[in-house]
Design a protein around this motif. Sequence first.
Motif, PDB file in Angstrom:
ATOM      1  N   THR A 152       0.836  -1.209   0.000  1.00 12.83           N
ATOM      2  CA  THR A 152       0.000   0.000   0.000  1.00 12.83           C
ATOM      3  C   THR A 152       0.871   1.259   0.000  1.00 12.83           C
ATOM      4  OG1 THR A 152      -1.610  -1.213   1.300  1.00 12.83           O
ATOM      5  CG2 THR A 152      -1.895   1.159   1.183  1.00 12.83           C
ATOM      6  N   LEU A 153       1.916   1.232   0.814  1.00 13.17           N
ATOM      7  CA  LEU A 153       2.819   2.387   0.879  1.00 13.17           C
ATOM      8  C   LEU A 153       3.491   2.608  -0.482  1.00 13.17           C
ATOM      9  CD1 LEU A 153       4.203   4.524   2.643  1.00 13.17           C
ATOM     10  CD2 LEU A 153       5.875   2.815   3.309  1.00 13.17           C
ATOM     11  N   ALA A 154       3.987   1.520  -1.077  1.00 17.09           N
ATOM     12  CA  ALA A 154       4.656   1.622  -2.372  1.00 17.09           C
ATOM     13  C   ALA A 154       3.684   2.136  -3.424  1.00 17.09           C
ATOM     14  CB  ALA A 154       5.201   0.255  -2.780  1.00 17.09           C
ATOM     15  N   ARG A 155       2.485   1.618  -3.376  1.00 17.05           N
ATOM     16  CA  ARG A 155       1.467   1.986  -4.337  1.00 17.05           C
ATOM     17  C   ARG A 155       1.122   3.476  -4.230  1.00 17.05           C
ATOM     18  NH1 ARG A 155      -3.676  -0.403  -6.306  1.00 17.05           N
ATOM     19  NH2 ARG A 155      -4.965   1.432  -6.469  1.00 17.05           N
ATOM     20  N   SER A 156       1.052   3.984  -2.995  1.00 12.58           N
ATOM     21  CA  SER A 156       0.740   5.403  -2.819  1.00 12.58           C
ATOM     22  C   SER A 156       1.824   6.274  -3.440  1.00 12.58           C
ATOM     23  CB  SER A 156       0.632   5.740  -1.338  1.00 12.58           C
ATOM     24  OG  SER A 156      -0.227   4.861  -0.695  1.00 12.58           O
ATOM     25  N   VAL A 157       3.074   5.853  -3.249  1.00 12.12           N
ATOM     26  CA  VAL A 157       4.178   6.648  -3.809  1.00 12.12           C
ATOM     27  C   VAL A 157       4.134   6.597  -5.333  1.00 12.12           C
ATOM     28  CG1 VAL A 157       6.669   6.902  -3.926  1.00 12.12           C
ATOM     29  CG2 VAL A 157       5.618   6.232  -1.790  1.00 12.12           C
ATOM     30  N   ILE A 158       3.946   5.388  -5.881  1.00 13.47           N
ATOM     31  CA  ILE A 158       3.997   5.236  -7.339  1.00 13.47           C
ATOM     32  C   ILE A 158       2.809   5.940  -8.006  1.00 13.47           C
ATOM     33  CG2 ILE A 158       3.930   3.545  -9.217  1.00 13.47           C
ATOM     34  CD1 ILE A 158       5.378   1.641  -7.194  1.00 13.47           C
ATOM     35  N   SER A 159       1.639   5.824  -7.382  1.00 13.27           N
ATOM     36  CA  SER A 159       0.460   6.413  -8.026  1.00 13.27           C
ATOM     37  C   SER A 159       0.459   7.937  -7.941  1.00 13.27           C
ATOM     38  CB  SER A 159      -0.825   5.858  -7.398  1.00 13.27           C
ATOM     39  OG  SER A 159      -0.925   6.335  -6.073  1.00 13.27           O
ATOM     40  N   SER A 160       1.367   8.507  -7.147  1.00 10.42           N
ATOM     41  CA  SER A 160       1.352   9.962  -7.004  1.00 10.42           C
ATOM     42  C   SER A 160       1.954  10.680  -8.200  1.00 10.42           C
ATOM     43  CB  SER A 160       2.074  10.370  -5.728  1.00 10.42           C
ATOM     44  OG  SER A 160       3.465  10.199  -5.894  1.00 10.42           O
ATOM     45  N   LYS A 161       2.466   9.941  -9.182  1.00 10.61           N
ATOM     46  CA  LYS A 161       3.064  10.599 -10.351  1.00 10.61           C
ATOM     47  C   LYS A 161       2.340  10.181 -11.628  1.00 10.61           C
ATOM     48  CE  LYS A 161       6.087  12.854  -8.027  1.00 10.61           C
ATOM     49  NZ  LYS A 161       5.073  13.371  -7.094  1.00 10.61           N
ATOM     50  N   PRO A 162       1.417  11.011 -12.095  1.00 16.74           N
ATOM     51  CA  PRO A 162       0.591  10.602 -13.250  1.00 16.74           C
ATOM     52  C   PRO A 162       1.367  10.498 -14.564  1.00 16.74           C
ATOM     53  CG  PRO A 162       0.061  12.839 -12.571  1.00 16.74           C
ATOM     54  CD  PRO A 162       0.989  12.300 -11.539  1.00 16.74           C
ATOM     55  N   THR A 163       2.577  11.040 -14.629  1.00 14.76           N
ATOM     56  CA  THR A 163       3.353  10.914 -15.870  1.00 14.76           C
ATOM     57  C   THR A 163       3.641   9.451 -16.201  1.00 14.76           C
ATOM     58  OG1 THR A 163       4.427  12.933 -15.174  1.00 14.76           O
ATOM     59  CG2 THR A 163       5.342  11.867 -17.088  1.00 14.76           C
ATOM     60  N   CYS A 164       3.589   8.587 -15.187  1.00 13.00           N
ATOM     61  CA  CYS A 164       3.856   7.171 -15.444  1.00 13.00           C
ATOM     62  C   CYS A 164       2.753   6.534 -16.287  1.00 13.00           C
ATOM     63  CB  CYS A 164       3.969   6.404 -14.137  1.00 13.00           C
ATOM     64  SG  CYS A 164       5.321   6.926 -13.097  1.00 13.00           S
ATOM     65  N   VAL A 165       1.584   7.155 -16.349  1.00  6.08           N
ATOM     66  CA  VAL A 165       0.429   6.630 -17.082  1.00  6.08           C
ATOM     67  C   VAL A 165       0.268   5.113 -16.878  1.00  6.08           C
ATOM     68  CG1 VAL A 165      -0.869   6.701 -19.263  1.00  6.08           C
ATOM     69  CG2 VAL A 165       0.920   8.365 -18.865  1.00  6.08           C
ATOM     70  N   GLU A 170      -1.281  -2.482 -13.914  1.00  2.85           N
ATOM     71  CA  GLU A 170       0.134  -2.122 -14.013  1.00  2.85           C
ATOM     72  C   GLU A 170       0.636  -1.533 -12.697  1.00  2.85           C
ATOM     73  OE1 GLU A 170       0.262  -1.086 -18.808  1.00  2.85           O
ATOM     74  OE2 GLU A 170      -0.010   0.530 -17.362  1.00  2.85           O
ATOM     75  N   LEU A 171      -0.225  -0.713 -12.084  1.00  7.12           N
ATOM     76  CA  LEU A 171       0.132  -0.093 -10.808  1.00  7.12           C
ATOM     77  C   LEU A 171       0.350  -1.161  -9.744  1.00  7.12           C
ATOM     78  CD1 LEU A 171       0.400   2.481  -9.148  1.00  7.12           C
ATOM     79  CD2 LEU A 171      -2.057   2.496  -8.845  1.00  7.12           C
ATOM     80  N   VAL A 172      -0.542  -2.138  -9.715  1.00 10.20           N
ATOM     81  CA  VAL A 172      -0.426  -3.222  -8.736  1.00 10.20           C
ATOM     82  C   VAL A 172       0.868  -3.987  -8.980  1.00 10.20           C
ATOM     83  CG1 VAL A 172      -1.446  -5.394  -7.996  1.00 10.20           C
ATOM     84  CG2 VAL A 172      -2.916  -3.424  -8.442  1.00 10.20           C
ATOM     85  N   HIS A 173       1.142  -4.275 -10.252  1.00  6.78           N
ATOM     86  CA  HIS A 173       2.329  -5.049 -10.602  1.00  6.78           C
ATOM     87  C   HIS A 173       3.603  -4.334 -10.151  1.00  6.78           C
ATOM     88  CE1 HIS A 173       4.717  -7.891 -12.884  1.00  6.78           C
ATOM     89  NE2 HIS A 173       5.329  -6.898 -13.502  1.00  6.78           N
ATOM     90  N   ILE A 174       3.695  -3.046 -10.486  1.00  5.17           N
ATOM     91  CA  ILE A 174       4.910  -2.289 -10.154  1.00  5.17           C
ATOM     92  C   ILE A 174       5.054  -2.146  -8.631  1.00  5.17           C
ATOM     93  CG2 ILE A 174       6.002  -0.015 -10.319  1.00  5.17           C
ATOM     94  CD1 ILE A 174       6.369  -1.524 -12.843  1.00  5.17           C
ATOM     95  N   SER A 175       3.932  -1.936  -7.927  1.00  3.40           N
ATOM     96  CA  SER A 175       4.008  -1.813  -6.463  1.00  3.40           C
ATOM     97  C   SER A 175       4.542  -3.102  -5.854  1.00  3.40           C
ATOM     98  CB  SER A 175       2.634  -1.526  -5.867  1.00  3.40           C
ATOM     99  OG  SER A 175       1.988  -0.515  -6.554  1.00  3.40           O
ATOM    100  N   SER A 208       5.670  -3.644 -22.616  1.00  2.35           N
ATOM    101  CA  SER A 208       4.554  -3.415 -21.703  1.00  2.35           C
ATOM    102  C   SER A 208       5.064  -3.374 -20.261  1.00  2.35           C
ATOM    103  CB  SER A 208       3.534  -4.532 -21.869  1.00  2.35           C
ATOM    104  OG  SER A 208       2.765  -4.624 -20.715  1.00  2.35           O
ATOM    105  N   VAL A 209       4.428  -2.527 -19.458  1.00  2.53           N
ATOM    106  CA  VAL A 209       4.827  -2.389 -18.053  1.00  2.53           C
ATOM    107  C   VAL A 209       4.759  -3.740 -17.345  1.00  2.53           C
ATOM    108  CG1 VAL A 209       4.281  -1.226 -15.902  1.00  2.53           C
ATOM    109  CG2 VAL A 209       3.934  -0.053 -18.045  1.00  2.53           C
ATOM    110  N   LEU A 210       3.808  -4.561 -17.765  1.00  4.73           N
ATOM    111  CA  LEU A 210       3.613  -5.840 -17.090  1.00  4.73           C
ATOM    112  C   LEU A 210       4.773  -6.802 -17.322  1.00  4.73           C
ATOM    113  CD1 LEU A 210      -0.188  -6.293 -17.733  1.00  4.73           C
ATOM    114  CD2 LEU A 210       0.929  -5.651 -15.607  1.00  4.73           C
ATOM    115  N   GLU A 211       5.660  -6.453 -18.260  1.00  2.00           N
ATOM    116  CA  GLU A 211       6.828  -7.300 -18.478  1.00  2.00           C
ATOM    117  C   GLU A 211       7.972  -6.945 -17.542  1.00  2.00           C
ATOM    118  OE1 GLU A 211       7.904  -7.639 -22.685  1.00  2.00           O
ATOM    119  OE2 GLU A 211       5.768  -7.414 -23.117  1.00  2.00           O
ATOM    120  N   SER A 212       7.802  -5.896 -16.746  1.00  2.73           N
ATOM    121  CA  SER A 212       8.823  -5.544 -15.767  1.00  2.73           C
ATOM    122  C   SER A 212       8.996  -6.700 -14.791  1.00  2.73           C
ATOM    123  CB  SER A 212       8.416  -4.300 -14.988  1.00  2.73           C
ATOM    124  OG  SER A 212       8.079  -3.276 -15.868  1.00  2.73           O
ATOM    125  N   ALA A 213      10.226  -6.860 -14.293  1.00  4.44           N
ATOM    126  CA  ALA A 213      10.480  -7.990 -13.409  1.00  4.44           C
ATOM    127  C   ALA A 213      11.661  -7.695 -12.503  1.00  4.44           C
ATOM    128  CB  ALA A 213      10.754  -9.248 -14.221  1.00  4.44           C
TER     129      ALA A 213
END
Lengths: 564, 614
Positions: A152-165, A170-175, A208-213
């Motif tokens: 949740t903490l990671a997700r809040s930080v990542i979602s705070s920057k809309p330039t990531c689109v 994708e947000l869940v995956h990256i968090s 695709s963002v979902l290919e991040s690992a």
Amino acid sequence: MSRLVKKSPSVCTDLPLNTTELCSKLQLMKELLRSSYGPTGRLKQVHNNIGGSVVTSSASSVLLQAISSSQPIINLIKTSILGHIHRFSDCGLFAAVFCLSLIEEAKQGGLRENVVIRVNNHLLTLCTDYLQQEDCSCKVRLDFCSSQSLVTLARSVISSKPTCVLTEPELVHISRLAVQAFLLTVPCNIPETVRLGRTVTVPLEGHSVLESAVFPGLLLDMPENLGPVHLCSPLCMVLFSASLAGDLSELGDGRIEMHSGVDTDSQILDQLLQLGKQVLNDEVKLFVCQKVIHPVLQHYLRCNGLIVIERLGVSLMEPLIQLSGAQPVATLHTNIPSTAYGRVHKVSIKQFGSKKMVHLQPAGETAVCSMILCHRNETMLNELKLVCQKTEHVLRLTLREPCALLGGGCTETHLAAYIRHKSNNEISKSSSVLGCTQTEYRLAAEAFCRSLELVAMALEHDGGSSLIDLTHAHHWILPSDATEEQPECVMRFCSCGAVESCQNKKWSYLNTKYAELSPAPLQTASPLQPTVLDSFTAKMNAFRVAVETANLVLDVKYVIQDFN
Amino acid sequence: MLESVIINRRRHVGLQKVSALGGTVRSSIGPDKNYKFIQDETSGEAVLVGSCFRIIDNLELTCAVGQLVHETIRAHHKEYRTGTGCLLFLAGAWSRVALDCLHRGISVKYIITCMSEGIDICLDVCKKSSVSIKDLSVIQKCTQDLGLQRSEKPIKPNQETPNVREKCLNMSAQRKLKLSRHFCETKSEMSSTVLHPDAPDLPDVAVMAESLSHGCENAMRLAVQAAEMLLKMNRQRVSDRLFDISKVMTCVLPALPEDCSCVVEGCVVLLSDEQAAVSHGLKQRPLKVALVTGDLSQTYRHPGFKGLSGTRVHGHLDLSASSKEDEWLDKVLKLLLSLEVDLVLTAGLASPKVIQLCCRHHILVVEKINPSVFTAVTSSTGAVPVSYATQLTEHCVGHGVKIEIWRDLGSYERKSLLAVNISTGGEGGLVTAVVTSCINGKLQALEDQFWACVYRLHHALKDGALLPGAGGTELLCVHKLLEQAEHRSKTGSDASFYRGLVFQLIADGLIDYITAITKGTQARTIVRKQLQDFHRDEIIAGKFLQLVLESEREDAVFSAVKPDKAPAVKVYDNLSSKQEAWRKALDLVFLVLQSDAEIITGVVQKTEENLMQL
């Protein structure tokens, strides 16, 4: 003939905060940063107007670095916020907007500066004391037994920057990846001193963002002519920090005197090949250099079956040292001591799209991991990389203090309500201690609380209204296109997600006067978990930086500028 | 002192700019592309451009939005070499959607949510309407038998079958009927192909090529030749099934008519007079080859080498630069002769002196060689590339490369030109497409077209599926979007009303795209009419495709594009290229939509509006 150039006298500005020029510039700066704040913030395009690259971002680190002003006060604020960002990565925009609001509110209140400064300091202590309390109701303890709150903490930080689109999946995956990478960098077998590992980010455009690992170990760019790789394990490696390009780069600007007919190039090359011979005798299988390796040496080593990797770059040196235990060799003029060699357990080749990378895995557990970040275009990928590095930092800060603050502006509204209540109760005592009248104290406290609320309101950019509920003092947003009469039908949860709306809940608009209240603590048995969390450590420091900077700016009486 | 300047853009100039840029490529999309001249007013020079990528590449876009557009287009071009027009056109169209929404007072956050949902619907349509290549070859093999069935489901009498048959009968009976996977005949080869679904183990490139040529028939012919040639050469290598584009090169020859373009096995390069004379002596025998990755000159140093800056030399016997060069030349020549090297290929440049000297000793030096040639030579002859010529040893020299005089081009611009073919023989061979044109300015466009076709085939094989082309997929998306929009507007609430509106606007953008690619003035009304019919009828994808096909014919009549022959071939598009283009277009719109200010860190012309000094 000497020429005398007349020096222009220094310019002294008296009470700079009273000049309209500075005030309008401060306002512009505030508007610029305020409009970038939060997950729906607006983006800024930073460029030099002559065809240089364009950076699109809403991150404070990018925006503040880009702005520069003829007004020293603006540069002072900028430097102080950048200092905070440098240490904590997060809450830069919060600190900036809060600081600028404090200055503006203080000016509008028309109070004496020294009173405002004293009250601000007093209220800051009130805030930090409250936030440090065990039973502070806008703080949650992080539970390391489950990854939920970390995600949740990671997700809040990542979602705070809309330039990531990012889309929701994708947000869940990256968090999740960010938390996974963080956990990999925490060593399991703890010796006397804990040393956190490193996450190396490898950006990969066009996927695709979902290919991040995330992979344990290190991923290095594969050299073009790698040759046949014999992947025996474990293998011995050597790491050079000196350039092996065949020049004497450590000489710097020094001068060499030499006799004519001396071919320095070939002499240095001989030296390099000597080095290669030693390395070969010592059965080194992996040869890595931070800088360039002379092609002849590369060729010699490859022909003898070594894996040669050059141009590693300074940022990968530290992780590779941690991974392999090698000592970087800084010169080519001595024999390499055997203690300098490192060990790598496994070398393999991984392919991501068209990019091939060499994957080094450690012999034991070393807490170094690599994160492949993919995104569709460069702009979004750059921001994603920035955000992931920030997330890593924020997650690391939780090891220092395992708690987080409620996000979405709820901490700010809650604190404002708390301070109003507290300062009202102790008004006579505080005002006498601070040496000001009760009216002055009340006005200054009101300005401080309003600044806090303004930060919470800055999260909304689409015309919605900010509300505060009159039980828990959390932050709620009423969308501009909501038509229903009953706000509880439109707003189901508060901004941080910890409070649910119900029939008898009462709200008040944030920019209006509402009845003073003592915010009620959250029900401990509540099944609701906050969905937005902020870094505790970063926000605490941001509070201090904002108040101290604002106080300093309010304290400036003269600006003396030398225009020569 | 530098001061940052902030431009506030309240009127969403950024979206308007994207929309304007999108408009410039209207005539550069679809099968009938128009060429454009881009002229530099200061120098008077002009370039002839035929594709969206070249237009954007040649325009000097200095504004922030322009650069974002350029960056996006470049990234897409690098990966796909096709579809940049679609990307930019839709980015323009969807910018107008965003602008329209803003004018109606819909919030940015909501626009983004709705448009994302819209594109998800479209991508879902892509996924569902894609035709696998295997099915495609089955369909293409069908002849004009009219016993139509739906191939996927068990054969059953279908209500619409007579209807379709009727339509087909109305058409020329001779014409091949190629629809989607939904229609296949029952008799003839059907049984055999269905019984052995894996029979076409190597996908038939030529089958797809026709439907992917998109108006570049000549370029596609070359691309197919290249693919087939590679396939034949590397039949036993499994990894090469998917048209390995790294083994394809191009050689551009000016001053030859366009129908001289062809595909040749090996690597064709142009040589000068002197080199030509040497190559005559070297032809048709296996040669010893050396590969040099750096420049072939005495002064070349590998990248990253700084040299010694602060040296002072004692004594007066300092060698001058020219004698140093002579010494180096001598050394290199001796080395080459002792290794009996016949051919030196260098990725960098070769100094004229080296070329001359080597020519005198019957060693051919060819410069500016493509890195993939190095890979091919390395794998077939065992040669090892080195950075410096002086580094060469016996072990680095490869054996077995052949040179053929491919064509003597006579003299061109007072220099005689000879095209030779360097063939590696054996596995991992290369093919070269020789692109020719009498008009110099057109060569770039022709080369681009060739690469577009090559990449289309490559990605089609890689994806294993294609999308109905000629606006077919877009039309399906329009239908789906409008259906959803109608569905939303029925539910009544404000939020879903806006959602419906956004879907409708996105659909309008797609209709605009269809209109642009078909170049038909009445295409829009036809699309509308079809959609209306569509609503009345039972909704079946196969039926709809039939309508699309029909629209192409009608459209051909209306727009008088090649009126003599109605399109006999079904057009297909690449799956991943289209999906990526759509996504990238929307990303671009989102980035611009969410930007509200520019921060300028450098010098500013004071002419701009809305400037604010910080």
